[in-house]
Scaffold this motif. Structure first.
Motif, PDB file in Angstrom:
ATOM      1  N   PRO A   8     107.407  10.447   5.077  1.00  0.00           N
ATOM      2  CA  PRO A   8     106.259  10.345   4.183  1.00  0.00           C
ATOM      3  C   PRO A   8     105.047  11.104   4.723  1.00  0.00           C
ATOM      4  N   GLY A   9     104.179  11.514   3.827  1.00  0.00           N
ATOM      5  CA  GLY A   9     102.953  12.170   4.285  1.00  0.00           C
ATOM      6  C   GLY A   9     102.120  12.645   3.124  1.00  0.00           C
ATOM      7  N   SER A  10     100.972  13.191   3.458  1.00  0.00           N
ATOM      8  CA  SER A  10     100.103  13.768   2.427  1.00  0.00           C
ATOM      9  C   SER A  10     100.545  15.213   2.138  1.00  0.00           C
ATOM     10  N   PHE A  11     100.953  15.908   3.169  1.00  0.00           N
ATOM     11  CA  PHE A  11     101.439  17.295   3.039  1.00  0.00           C
ATOM     12  C   PHE A  11     100.481  18.148   2.196  1.00  0.00           C
ATOM     13  N   LEU A  37     102.665  11.427  -0.676  1.00  0.00           N
ATOM     14  CA  LEU A  37     101.841  10.297  -1.139  1.00  0.00           C
ATOM     15  C   LEU A  37     100.966  10.717  -2.315  1.00  0.00           C
ATOM     16  N   LYS A  42      92.084  10.035  -3.004  1.00  0.00           N
ATOM     17  CA  LYS A  42      91.823  10.993  -1.925  1.00  0.00           C
ATOM     18  C   LYS A  42      91.623  12.402  -2.496  1.00  0.00           C
ATOM     19  N   PHE A  72     105.435   9.360  -4.053  1.00  0.00           N
ATOM     20  CA  PHE A  72     105.383   7.904  -4.169  1.00  0.00           C
ATOM     21  C   PHE A  72     103.930   7.467  -4.198  1.00  0.00           C
ATOM     22  N   GLY A  74     101.427   3.705  -3.916  1.00  0.00           N
ATOM     23  CA  GLY A  74     101.490   2.319  -3.453  1.00  0.00           C
ATOM     24  C   GLY A  74     101.957   2.246  -2.016  1.00  0.00           C
ATOM     25  N   LEU A  75     102.526   1.109  -1.669  1.00  0.00           N
ATOM     26  CA  LEU A  75     102.917   0.884  -0.282  1.00  0.00           C
ATOM     27  C   LEU A  75     104.223   1.607   0.073  1.00  0.00           C
ATOM     28  N   LEU A  76     104.242   2.141   1.279  1.00  0.00           N
ATOM     29  CA  LEU A  76     105.453   2.807   1.758  1.00  0.00           C
ATOM     30  C   LEU A  76     106.630   1.824   1.812  1.00  0.00           C
ATOM     31  N   ARG A  90     108.223   9.997  11.489  1.00  0.00           N
ATOM     32  CA  ARG A  90     106.851  10.468  11.660  1.00  0.00           C
ATOM     33  C   ARG A  90     106.815  11.400  12.862  1.00  0.00           C
ATOM     34  N   TYR A 100      97.335   5.411  16.089  1.00  0.00           N
ATOM     35  CA  TYR A 100      97.380   5.186  14.646  1.00  0.00           C
ATOM     36  C   TYR A 100      98.821   5.017  14.161  1.00  0.00           C
ATOM     37  N   MET A 104     100.558   1.789  12.328  1.00  0.00           N
ATOM     38  CA  MET A 104     101.249   1.876  11.022  1.00  0.00           C
ATOM     39  C   MET A 104     102.686   1.390  11.136  1.00  0.00           C
ATOM     40  N   MET A 107     102.681  -2.383  11.439  1.00  0.00           N
ATOM     41  CA  MET A 107     102.284  -3.013  10.176  1.00  0.00           C
ATOM     42  C   MET A 107     103.411  -2.895   9.149  1.00  0.00           C
ATOM     43  N   ASN A 108     104.015  -1.730   9.077  1.00  0.00           N
ATOM     44  CA  ASN A 108     105.125  -1.554   8.130  1.00  0.00           C
ATOM     45  C   ASN A 108     106.288  -2.482   8.468  1.00  0.00           C
TER      46      ASN A 108
HETATM   47  O1  PNS Z   1     100.267  12.754   6.257  1.00  0.00           O
HETATM   48  P1  PNS Z   1      99.522  11.467   6.463  1.00  0.00           P
HETATM   49  O2  PNS Z   1      98.263  11.463   5.621  1.00  0.00           O
HETATM   50  O3  PNS Z   1      99.261  11.183   7.911  1.00  0.00           O
HETATM   51  O4  PNS Z   1     100.483  10.284   5.916  1.00  0.00           O
HETATM   52  C1  PNS Z   1     100.064   8.938   5.895  1.00  0.00           C
HETATM   53  C2  PNS Z   1     101.041   8.064   5.081  1.00  0.00           C
HETATM   54  C3  PNS Z   1     101.281   8.647   3.710  1.00  0.00           C
HETATM   55  C4  PNS Z   1     102.360   7.969   5.815  1.00  0.00           C
HETATM   56  C5  PNS Z   1     100.402   6.646   4.985  1.00  0.00           C
HETATM   57  O5  PNS Z   1      99.081   6.761   4.586  1.00  0.00           O
HETATM   58  C6  PNS Z   1     101.134   5.735   4.006  1.00  0.00           C
HETATM   59  O6  PNS Z   1     102.252   5.335   4.241  1.00  0.00           O
HETATM   60  N1  PNS Z   1     100.469   5.423   2.873  1.00  0.00           N
HETATM   61  C7  PNS Z   1     101.019   4.587   1.838  1.00  0.00           C
HETATM   62  C8  PNS Z   1     100.244   3.272   1.713  1.00  0.00           C
HETATM   63  C9  PNS Z   1     100.728   2.278   2.741  1.00  0.00           C
HETATM   64  O7  PNS Z   1     101.883   1.919   2.813  1.00  0.00           O
HETATM   65  N2  PNS Z   1      99.773   1.820   3.581  1.00  0.00           N
HETATM   66  C10 PNS Z   1     100.033   0.902   4.659  1.00  0.00           C
HETATM   67  C11 PNS Z   1     100.502   1.655   5.899  1.00  0.00           C
HETATM   68  S1  PNS Z   1     100.675   0.567   7.262  1.00  0.00           S
END
Ligand code: PNS
Length: 158
Positions: A8-11, A37, A42, A72, A74-76, A90, A100, A104, A107-108
């Protein structure tokens, strides 16, 4: 059973650093979903559709790994459940990424205990590249050749 991962990412935009991680991941998984994402809150340089179309054109050749590009919102963890893919890739460039990324990942995993984050270490020759630096350098008239695929550099210029 298919070994499927989500990357996943913003890319915004995809860089040579991201491509390096995809290539590395392709040796570990049968299928990688590159998940862009969709975050309307954003400000981005490219729309999600533009990003997906560009990524689809620059995907590296892989031997035994299918690459899929999706978006996608919402939440990953919800997306992972929907796609039944509980490995998340990642890239880690430097120690500074780790704090960071660790937060994440934990938390995930708190939200979905099946979810594992796999950190892949970027190659040193691309480890200083980030999408935000690329945009900054481009906006200030700097040269981004060699940092992003040719197609991305062309799209940025146009
Ligand atoms: O390329 P990035 O911006 O570093 O990617 C960040 C990304 C997309 C992996 C993260 O922001 C994400 O998973 N966002 C979805 C929302 C979510 O699940 N948030 C809680 C993460 S603990």
């Amino acid at each position: 059973m298919i070994r499927r991962a989500i990357y996943p990412g913003s890319f915004d935009p995809m860089t040579n650093g991201h491509l390096d991680i995809i290539t590395r991941g392709s040796h570990l998984f049968d299928e990688i979903i590159i998940a862009v994402l969709n975050n309307p809150a954003k400000v981005s340089m490219f729309t999600v559709e533009e990003r997906k179309a560009m990524i689809a054109e620059i995907l590296p050749e892989t031997e035994n790994c299918k690459l899929i590009v999706e978006d996608f919102s919402g939440l990953l963890v919800d997306y992972a459940r929907e796609r039944e893919a509980f490995s998340v890739i990642r890239g880690i460039r430097a120690v500074s990424d780790y704090e960071y990324e660790l937060q994440m990942a934990l938390m995930n995993r708190h939200l979905e205990s099946r979810l594992e984050t796999i950190f892949l270490v970027a190659s040193p020759n691309v480890s200083y590249i980030s999408s935000s630096l690329i945009k900054q350098i481009y906006n200030l008239g700097g040269n981004i050749d060699g940092l992003v695929p040719k197609l991305i550099a062309e799209k940025m210029k146009s």
